[in-house]
Enzyme design. Structure first.
Site, mmCIF file in Angstrom:
data_model
loop_
_atom_site.group_PDB
_atom_site.id
_atom_site.type_symbol
_atom_site.label_atom_id
_atom_site.label_comp_id
_atom_site.label_asym_id
_atom_site.label_seq_id
_atom_site.Cartn_x
_atom_site.Cartn_y
_atom_site.Cartn_z
ATOM 1 N N CYS A 1 1.230 -1.166 0.059
ATOM 2 C CA CYS A 1 0.532 -0.114 0.595
ATOM 3 C C CYS A 1 0.384 0.958 -0.118
ATOM 4 O O CYS A 1 1.872 1.135 0.453
ATOM 5 C CB CYS A 1 -0.576 0.530 1.147
ATOM 6 S SG CYS A 1 -2.085 -1.349 1.696
ATOM 7 N N GLY B 1 1.657 -3.012 5.058
ATOM 8 C CA GLY B 1 2.162 -4.700 5.736
ATOM 9 C C GLY B 1 1.344 -5.152 6.197
ATOM 10 O O GLY B 1 -0.098 -5.683 5.871
ATOM 11 N N TRP C 1 -4.429 -1.754 -1.362
ATOM 12 C CA TRP C 1 -3.869 -3.138 -1.449
ATOM 13 C C TRP C 1 -4.293 -4.034 -1.159
ATOM 14 O O TRP C 1 -3.595 -3.977 -0.302
ATOM 15 C CB TRP C 1 -2.425 -3.188 -2.268
ATOM 16 C CG TRP C 1 -2.209 -4.208 -2.904
ATOM 17 C CD1 TRP C 1 -2.194 -5.472 -2.719
ATOM 18 C CD2 TRP C 1 -2.998 -4.518 -4.358
ATOM 19 N NE1 TRP C 1 -2.213 -6.443 -3.662
ATOM 20 C CE2 TRP C 1 -2.433 -5.827 -4.582
ATOM 21 C CE3 TRP C 1 -3.467 -3.980 -5.442
ATOM 22 C CZ2 TRP C 1 -2.449 -6.780 -5.709
ATOM 23 C CZ3 TRP C 1 -3.230 -4.389 -6.587
ATOM 24 C CH2 TRP C 1 -3.050 -5.427 -6.723
ATOM 25 N N ARG D 1 1.358 1.343 -6.004
ATOM 26 C CA ARG D 1 1.205 0.626 -4.883
ATOM 27 C C ARG D 1 -0.125 0.076 -4.299
ATOM 28 O O ARG D 1 -0.474 -1.381 -4.108
ATOM 29 C CB ARG D 1 2.113 1.365 -3.715
ATOM 30 C CG ARG D 1 2.906 1.563 -3.949
ATOM 31 C CD ARG D 1 3.551 2.718 -2.816
ATOM 32 N NE ARG D 1 3.957 1.665 -1.669
ATOM 33 C CZ ARG D 1 4.831 1.405 -1.697
ATOM 34 N NH1 ARG D 1 6.223 0.872 -2.542
ATOM 35 N NH2 ARG D 1 5.053 -0.115 -0.604
#
Ligand code: F6R
Length: 609
Positions: A2, A101, A74, A27
């Protein structure tokens, strides 16, 4: 993968945050959100879908304030939705967090926090961070974040904002990138340089395990144990366009280079703490049900099909289960034998390929359990499958698939090892050796990338040819197919991928000095056979470029050029062997001056039949 941003200064935060997120949309673009602090209030706006949707709404109803954080997502936990979008807040709404993450132990943390009375509103792993920080906060935000992160297992880049400490952002990273940007009386935080370039070129790259207290005047960086870090800011020389591609000329090259990191990410979280077993929480079949599986049916297209083809070798040799594989566009128009004991293994980067979806639905209707391996959370494959394993490659932007392929391979090896354990087809020692070898692959792949100058030279020498032959045997027959596909699709050079043993049955007629052969000849059960095939090519004046083991003196006697790769278990060699072939096609196309990221006639996702 992300994108996150943060701002603290004297300008309005919202336009800076939105602009930064725009630069980071590569991203992820499943959802976006920002939080801005003003006059003792945190205002949050977040929306599913692309950033422009949020930005449009913000134009009508701007969030005012000079401190803020933002996120473009994402999705990895929970479908893309307004409630799963970042920033995430604690119970009181005074602490907000953006995160990039994966928090591997989020379920146990969440359970504990819920017992303590915390109320969760999303399905994300990130929300536990907000509540964890809340549970530790007694006036010192830095300490609360630091203590919380000490409990987290996984990867993170985070920026935290707290209503009660209005002049401070706290930022930290572990295995996900985070950069501090330094301006005059203002500071920035971002996942990547492009988000900073319009404002400053003075940056500090946070390192793993570091945490920063960011105020208008500057940043104080420590390790999580509190040790002070002194680091001079660096000056960025990139122009904005190059920076979006991380300094690489094309997204394809960037994505090739991302592979050691993303295949490591694919492993992380599925290896138990003892690193001796594979855990697949996404697989919803019990060990008993898995033992009753009589067949795996692979459903995929293109590069994903080649990954499934490698998977066939792994499943059959490790888990002793028969595997049927066909491209989805063929599979859907024949009558495969599918029943409730079939495991339909659907592989799709995008999760939206029309033929794959149709074949998947057929398999489901006939009673198969659908296990999907996909890169896109919330895609059609994700929604319709019974079990899901994500590949965690991050957004793949170049049309030619590279990092999606190698992360698919890693996922399939994990499934094969898990099935082998459940079905009792591999003893503990052998399994431990495979798991160890699997974990060495990211590092070994980084070594393979060091062959880039050699591969580039070969590409420059051979990009003028019209025809090429790619040969492989056993588990590297699919590598030959995938290597040939890569060359065709971006350099437009005709490439024939073939099982080396079949060469004598026809393609040998193609061999001339003008038709080079790329041969994958790595140590293993079919190595001697590959050497014989290489000799056959040489006997017909063919030029052989071989991908082989670094320390293989025999191969040197027969091949004209050798691209060395480190030794690993034969089953895992496709992960390493494909990398020079990706680079070869990239540099052929680049030397020819072609549009590498968007080759002619192709689209990233084939959503029509
Ligand atoms: C080749 C390539 C395609 C895709 C195929 C399937 O580089 O990218 O062959 O692999 O179109 O796409 P997904 O995996 O999205 O189903």
């Amino acid at each position: 993968m992300c994108g996150i941003v943060g701002y603290i200064g004297d300008a309005e935060a919202m336009p800076i945050l939105l602009d930064g997120l725009r630069k980071l949309e590569y991203r992820g673009y499943d959802s976006a959100g920002i939080a801005v602090l003003s006059e003792g209030m945190v205002s949050v706006a977040r929306r599913q879908g692309k950033l422009e949707r949020l930005a449009g709404e913000m134009q009508a109803n701007p969030l005012l304030g000079r401190v803020g954080i933002g996120h473009t997502c994402w999705a990895t936990h929970g479908v893309p939705s307004d409630t799963n979008a970042h920033p995430h807040a604690d119970c009181t709404g005074r602490i907000v967090v953006v995160h990039n993450g994966i928090i591997e132990n989020y379920l146990s943390l969440r359970e504990r926090l819920e017992v303590d009375g915390h109320v969760f509103t999303s399905e994300t792993d990130t929300e536990v961070l907000a509540h964890l920080i809340e549970s530790r906060f007694i006036g010192d935000l830095y300490d609360a974040v630091r203590q919380s992160l000490l409990e987290v297992v996984g990867s993170y880049a985070v920026v935290v904002l707290c209503r009660d400490i209005p002049d401070t952002l706290v930022a930290a990273r572990l295995h996900s990138p985070l950069i501090l940007g330094h301006g005059r009386g203002e500071q920035f935080v971002a996942s990547d340089v492009p988000a900073l370039l319009a404002y400053t070129r003075q940056v500090t790259y946070l390192q793993n395990g570091e945490i920063a207290v960011v105020t208008r005047e500057g940043a104080r960086v420590t390790r999580l144990d509190g040790t002070e870090i002194r680091r001079e800011p660096a000056t960025i020389a990139w122009d904005a366009a190059a920076a979006e591609k991380g300094g690489y000329k094309h997204f394809m090259l960037k994505e090739i280079h991302e592979q050691p990191a993303v295949i490591a990410e694919t492993l992380r979280g599925r290896m138990g703490e003892d690193r001796a077993h594979v855990h697949l929480p996404g697989l919803k079949l019990s060990p008993d049900e898995l033992r009753k599986i009589t067949k795996v049916l692979v459903i995929a297209c293109g590069t994903a099909y080649h990954a499934g083809f490698v998977g066939k070798y792994a499943f059959e040799s490790l888990a002793r289960v028969p595997v049927e594989i066909d491209v989805a566009s063929e599979l859907r128009y024949r009558t495969p034998i599918v029943d409730e004991h079939t495991l339909a293994l659907v592989i799709s980067q995008s999760g939206e390929t029309a033929d794959t979806l149709a074949a998947m639905r057929d398999a489901k209707e006939h009673g198969a359990h659908v296990l999907a391996v996909t890169n896109v959370v919330g895609s059609s494959v994700d929604r319709d499958a019974d079990s899901i394993l994500y590949t965690y490659a991050g957004p793949e932007i170049a049309v030619a698939s590279t990092k999606a392929y190698t992360t698919q391979l890693m996922t399939l090896y994990q499934v094969a090892l898990y099935l082998a354990e459940v079905r009792g087809t591999l003893d503990d020692d052998a399994r431990a050796r495979f798991i160890e070898a699997l974990q060495r692959l990211p590092e070994q792949m980084a070594t393979v990338l060091e062959t880039e100058p050699l591969v580039k030279k070969l590409a420059e020498a051979f990009c003028g040819v019209h025809d090429t032959l790619y040969l492989g045997r056993g588990v590297n027959f699919p590598t030959a197919l995938e290597g040939a596909l890569k060359l065709k699709e971006i350099s437009y050079i005709h490439a024939e991928g073939y099982a080396a043993g079949e060469m004598k049955h026809g393609p040998i007629a193609l061999i001339t000095p003008q038709c080079p052969t790329v041969a994958i000849a790595v140590p293993g059960g079919v190595y001697e056979k590959m050497l014989s095939n290489i000799k056959e090519v040489k006997a017909r004046q063919g030029h052989v470029i071989a991908v082989g083991a670094t320390d293989d003196p025999d191969l040197r006697k027969y091949a004209d050029d050798i691209i060395p790769i480190p030794r690993t278990a034969e089953l895992f060699t496709p992960v390493l062997a494909i990398v020079p072939l990706q680079l070869f096609s990239y540099y052929c196309a680049d030397t020819l001056g072609l549009d590498i990221d968007q080759p002619r006639n192709l689209a990233k996702s084939v959503t029509v039949e």
